[in-house]
Enzyme design. Structure first.
Site, short mmCIF file in Angstrom:
data_model
loop_
_atom_site.label_atom_id
_atom_site.label_comp_id
_atom_site.label_asym_id
_atom_site.label_seq_id
_atom_site.Cartn_x
_atom_site.Cartn_y
_atom_site.Cartn_z
N GLU A 90 0.83 -1.20 0.00
CA GLU A 90 0.00 0.00 0.00
C GLU A 90 0.87 1.25 0.00
OE1 GLU A 90 -4.12 -1.64 1.92
OE2 GLU A 90 -2.56 -1.07 3.32
N CYS A 124 3.69 8.41 1.29
CA CYS A 124 4.20 7.41 2.24
C CYS A 124 4.37 6.11 1.47
CB CYS A 124 3.19 7.27 3.38
SG CYS A 124 3.65 6.03 4.59
N CYS A 137 6.14 -7.24 7.10
CA CYS A 137 7.30 -6.85 7.90
C CYS A 137 7.71 -8.04 8.74
CB CYS A 137 6.94 -5.66 8.79
SG CYS A 137 8.35 -4.96 9.67
N CYS A 181 5.97 -5.46 15.90
CA CYS A 181 5.59 -4.45 16.88
C CYS A 181 4.12 -4.69 17.23
CB CYS A 181 5.82 -3.05 16.34
SG CYS A 181 7.53 -2.81 15.83
N CYS A 225 1.18 -2.56 15.70
CA CYS A 225 1.20 -2.26 14.27
C CYS A 225 0.49 -3.35 13.46
CB CYS A 225 2.65 -2.12 13.80
SG CYS A 225 2.82 -1.93 12.02
N GLY A 265 6.78 -2.28 6.13
CA GLY A 265 8.13 -2.80 6.11
C GLY A 265 9.15 -1.98 6.88
N GLU A 266 10.28 -2.62 7.16
CA GLU A 266 11.40 -1.96 7.85
C GLU A 266 12.45 -1.63 6.79
OE1 GLU A 266 12.53 -0.68 10.88
OE2 GLU A 266 14.19 -0.31 9.51
N SER A 321 11.99 6.06 8.18
CA SER A 321 11.64 5.70 9.55
C SER A 321 12.09 4.27 9.84
CB SER A 321 10.12 5.81 9.74
OG SER A 321 9.76 5.29 11.01
N SER A 367 11.24 5.03 15.46
CA SER A 367 10.04 4.61 16.18
C SER A 367 10.44 4.32 17.62
CB SER A 367 9.44 3.37 15.51
OG SER A 367 9.01 3.71 14.23
N PHE A 368 10.35 5.31 18.46
CA PHE A 368 10.87 5.19 19.82
C PHE A 368 9.85 4.55 20.76
CE2 PHE A 368 13.17 6.80 23.62
CZ PHE A 368 14.41 6.33 23.27
N HIS A 369 8.74 5.23 20.92
CA HIS A 369 7.52 4.67 21.52
C HIS A 369 7.54 4.28 23.00
CE1 HIS A 369 6.13 4.81 17.49
NE2 HIS A 369 6.61 3.67 17.08
N ASN A 394 -3.62 4.56 16.09
CA ASN A 394 -4.68 4.26 15.12
C ASN A 394 -5.13 2.83 15.31
OD1 ASN A 394 -4.67 6.81 13.74
ND2 ASN A 394 -2.66 6.22 12.95
N CYS A 431 -1.23 5.75 9.90
CA CYS A 431 -0.01 5.05 10.35
C CYS A 431 -0.36 3.72 10.98
CB CYS A 431 0.69 5.84 11.44
SG CYS A 431 1.38 7.36 10.93
#
Ligand code: SAH
Ligand code: SF4
Length: 394
Positions: free
Chosen positions: A118, A131, A138, A142, A145, A197-198, A229, A251-253, A328, A371
């Protein structure tokens, strides 16, 4: 045999021995200039002309958006025929396009092998951000996600990554028109590698794709208009600055290893301290090229005042901006979004410590384009069938 250098171009092309690419014609999209040169020479372009041909073909593909060799009118007919015989200019196919009530567009795109990714276009008043995805699914998991619940199928090729930018330009009608005055405002002014994906687990392809996108003769987006990212693939972080030169988001979070281990499991491999060391050493780090810390706001998990104060302590000395992302939701997600009040209080603490702390407005939620909501439609369908079966007790 006549010397390829002395002979006229049409003849060179027809007489030079060439090996046809195995398995059909080679796609030129996504090749760097150097790779394009080698590829054109291997197909019979005389070495002496190769650099010029690269420039011409490059301009057709990336400046004008032309995919049909027959339309590349400044090339000799025979040379166009040679190109058509050996190559294609191909981008992924758009399977569906959804437009959100807020103008966000989500494209479901099919790549070779029938896999899907996407791509999301987010128009704003002063910019337009695309984006893009770097992998199908992935490998990381996480826990907040949606993409992470999809099994990785494969890395995208550089061509498939550049192709996402090209298909969005197609849809937005953003290729220049020959003879028309130059349009200065760009619909796609920024690119974020924040889709599926990473990106740092597909480093070479992402790098080559961004080289194509940044090249001044074509799509020509400056390196500071691209943000990559990562969830924190520490060994690849310095290379991102050295070999791509784009901006970095992380992506700290979470503010403790205990919580980050839960949210971003790659933390078990490279923990907060290791990640912060790599960020402090990020080449070229400055106030104008700050690192973006992404922080998803999860109710009762990582959104306390203590978290905010800890975050400030952790990032001390790193030129940074903190993007707060309201969580989200997606079907079956194990978290809830923090309340508006909580997010604002958190943002104020960080802001008062001298950091920009914008709260990201979710975009395209009605079409699951926000996201962390991305996931191939086929996978979604499979999942919902499984869910239906479970509910039916099958
Ligand atoms: N794999 C990369 C890039 C893609 S994710 C990475 O993890 O950084 C882009 C951003 O969206 C990341 O910061 C990610 O943590 C965040 N994200 C993922 N799921 C989300 C969700 N459900 N709600 C809000 N943000 C989410
Ligand atoms: Fe992968 Fe990024 Fe999602 Fe984590 S947040 S599962 S790294 S796409």
């Amino acid at each position: 045999m006549t010397s390829p250098i002395a002979a006229p171009i049409t003849q060179d092309v027809l007489t030079l021995p060439r090996k046809l690419p195995e398995g059909g014609r080679t796609n030129l999209v996504g090749l760097t200039r150097d790779q394009l040169l080698t590829t054109l020479v291997a197909a019979g372009t005389p070495e002496r002309q190769a650099k010029m041909r690269v420039g011409q073909v490059w301009q057709w593909i990336y400046h004008w958006g032309v995919r049909d060799f027959a339309l590349m009118t400044n090339l000799a007919k025979d040379y166009r025929a040679l190109l058509a015989e050996n190559f294609v200019v191909e981008i992924p196919e758009v399977v569906s396009r959804q437009i959100s009530s807020d103008g966000t567009r989500k494209y479901l795109v099919r790549i070779a092998g029938g896999h899907e990714v996407e791509v999301v276009y987010i128009p704003e008043t002063d910019r337009g951000t695309l984006c893009i995805s770097s992998q199908v699914g992935c490998t990381l998991t996480c826990s907040f996600c949606h993409t992470g619940t999809q099994k990785l199928v494969r890395n995208l090729t550089a061509g498939e990554i550049v192709g996402q930018v090209m298909l969005a330009r197609d849809d937005l009608g953003e290729w220049p028109v020959q003879g028309a005055p130059k349009v200065e405002t760009r619909l796609i002014s920024n690119i974020v590698l924040m889709g599926m994906g990473e990106p740092l687990y597909n480093f070479e392809n992402v790098r080559d794709a961004m080289k194509v996108v940044m090249d001044g003769e074509g799509i020509a987006l400056g390196r500071r208009r691209i943000t990559l990212s990562t969830s924190g693939v520490v060994p690849e972080i310095a290379r991102t600055a050295q070999e791509i030169g784009c901006l970095l988001a992380v992506s700290f979070h979470a503010t403790t290893d205990e919580v980050r281990d839960q949210l971003v499991p790659i933390n078990k491999r490279w923990n907060i301290a290791a990640l912060l060391d790599a960020l402090r050493d990020y080449p070229g780090l400055s106030n104008s090229e700050r690192i973006t810390f992404e922080y998803v706001m999860l109710a009762g998990v990582n959104d306390s005042n203590e978290d905010a104060y800890r975050l400030i302590e952790l990032i001390k000395g790193i030129p940074a901006k903190i993007n707060l992302i309201p969580f989200n939701e997606w079907p079956g997600a194990p978290y809830k979004r923090s309340s508006g009040n909580r997010i604002h209080t958190f943002a104020d603490i960080i802001h008062n410590a001298g950091y920009a702390s914008p709260i990201r407005t979710p975009r395209g939620e009605d079409i699951m384009a926000a996201c962390g909501q991305l996931k191939s439609a086929t996978e979604r369908a499979r999942k919902s069938r499984a869910a239906i079966a479970a509910e039916a007790g099958l």
